[in-house]
Design an enzyme around this catalytic site. Structure first.
Site, short mmCIF file in Angstrom:
data_model
loop_
_atom_site.label_atom_id
_atom_site.label_comp_id
_atom_site.label_asym_id
_atom_site.label_seq_id
_atom_site.Cartn_x
_atom_site.Cartn_y
_atom_site.Cartn_z
N TRP A 84 0.86 -1.19 0.00
CA TRP A 84 0.00 0.00 0.00
C TRP A 84 0.89 1.24 0.00
CZ3 TRP A 84 -1.85 2.69 4.89
CH2 TRP A 84 -2.79 3.68 4.59
N ASP A 139 -0.87 -5.95 9.30
CA ASP A 139 -1.82 -4.92 8.93
C ASP A 139 -3.09 -5.61 8.45
OD1 ASP A 139 -3.29 -2.80 7.93
OD2 ASP A 139 -1.66 -1.94 6.75
N LYS A 197 -12.96 -0.18 5.85
CA LYS A 197 -13.57 -0.87 4.71
C LYS A 197 -14.69 -1.80 5.14
CE LYS A 197 -9.60 -0.52 4.04
NZ LYS A 197 -8.57 0.44 4.53
#
Length: 332
Positions: free
Chosen positions: A64, A145, A181
């Site tokens: 990311w 993560d 999300k």
């Protein structure tokens, strides 16, 4: 909320990530704090690592985009380990293992729990086991993560399998959970940063050090989004509804992966598009070059990131034919 945030939320988040019946949570070996979603928790952990003797962290290549500046701004050197083979559009597992064997012992290593961003290509359970054993052998410090639990496969337990495996294998590590999300709470900055310690006392000391980083950084986290999450995860029926709705989203995205692959193959494309269906999560790492992405924007007004990452959440039965034809036009 205090510096560590809402304790009801933190407890619910830890059980969501590590398991409702986690003996490590019950024993106090897992401790955490509320964080400002993924970004905030990553920054807190980055500063904590730097403050306590770490000078570098290894991240997958690619990762990311925000991981690198977050850790650099925390004062860490950011190094990359091999992860994805662009030639074969698959996980470069041999390269990953080779690099892990060469990372200096004791170094922090960032791992994506599931739905790797941007590639959508995750290790198999067997590969995760090999990674776990190697990291244990080399005394590497895992930092997970978790941004898509429940939203990747539609099964929150399956999505957390890598983390729970590392707990079972006896690792001490950290994890950041984002609820942006899966709960649709981007604007509320809801996350949890946690640590698995060798003992309850050790875990409590690390959580205390987290608070020493948080206090001068942003003092304390907001309440509202965390209370939404804790309300849902503290109620069996609401949790069931949440999981089933995530599955509905994940199933639709996976269906559109198959349709997009089929439409691309029907165009007569000379490329292989099987990787689109093999990947998981919100994104498809298409394999388009930056020049092809720019050409697709100019000629067809289809937009994705410059590295070719397509948001599968934006692919629908109404636009998939147009998208497939646009991709074919710039890649044929």
């Amino acid at each position: 909320s205090g510096i560590a945030g809402d304790p009801t939320f933190v407890n619910a988040a830890l059980k969501f990530g590590y398991g409702e019946n986690s003996s490590e949570i019950a024993d106090g070996r897992i401790q955490g704090v509320q964080a400002l979603s993924g970004t905030g928790g990553l920054r807190v952990m980055g500063e904590l690592l730097k403050k306590h003797g770490h000078s570098k962290i290894y991240v997958p290549n690619p990762t990311w985009g925000n991981h690198i500046p977050i850790f650099k701004n925390s004062g860490l050197e950011v190094h990359k380990y091999r992860y994805y083979d662009g030639e074969t559009s698959s996980l470069d597992f041999d390269g990953l293992i080779q690099d892990f064997n060469e990372i200096p012992e004791g170094t922090a290593v960032l791992l994506h729990v599931c739905a790797h961003n941007p590639t959508g290509m995750d290790p198999t359970p067997e590969q995760w086991k090999e990674i776990s054993e190697l990291m244990k052998k080399r005394n590497l410090l895992p930092f997970f993560d978790s941004a898509y639990q429940g939203f990747a496969s539609g099964d929150a337990t399956k999505d957390a399998a890598s983390v729970r495996m590392f707990v079972e294998d006896g690792h001490q590590f950290a994890m950041i959970q984002s609820f942006s999300k899966n709960f649709g709470l981007y604007g509320h900055r809801v996350g949890a940063l946690s640590v698995v310690g060798a003992t309850a006392e050790e875990a409590k000391r690390v959580a205390s050090q987290m608070k020493l980083v948080i206090r001068p950084m942003y003092s304390n986290p907001p309440r509202h989004g965390a209370r939404i999450v804790s309300t849902i995860l503290s109620d069996a029926q609401l949790t069931h509804d949440f999981i089933s709705q995530c599955k509905g989203m994940a199933d639709r995205i996976n269906k559109m992966r198959g349709v997009l692959q089929s439409r691309l193959e029907e165009t007569g494309s000379r490329h292989s598009w099987g990787h689109i269906s093999k990947q998981i999560g919100m994104f498809a790492y298409s394999g388009l070059s930056k020049d092809q992405v720019m050409e697709m924007r100019q000629r067809h007004h289809v937009y994705c990131t410059a590295d070719g990452r397509i948001s599968m959440a934006g692919v629908t039965s109404g636009n998939v034919d147009y998208i497939a034809n646009a991709i074919h036009d710039v890649s044929k």
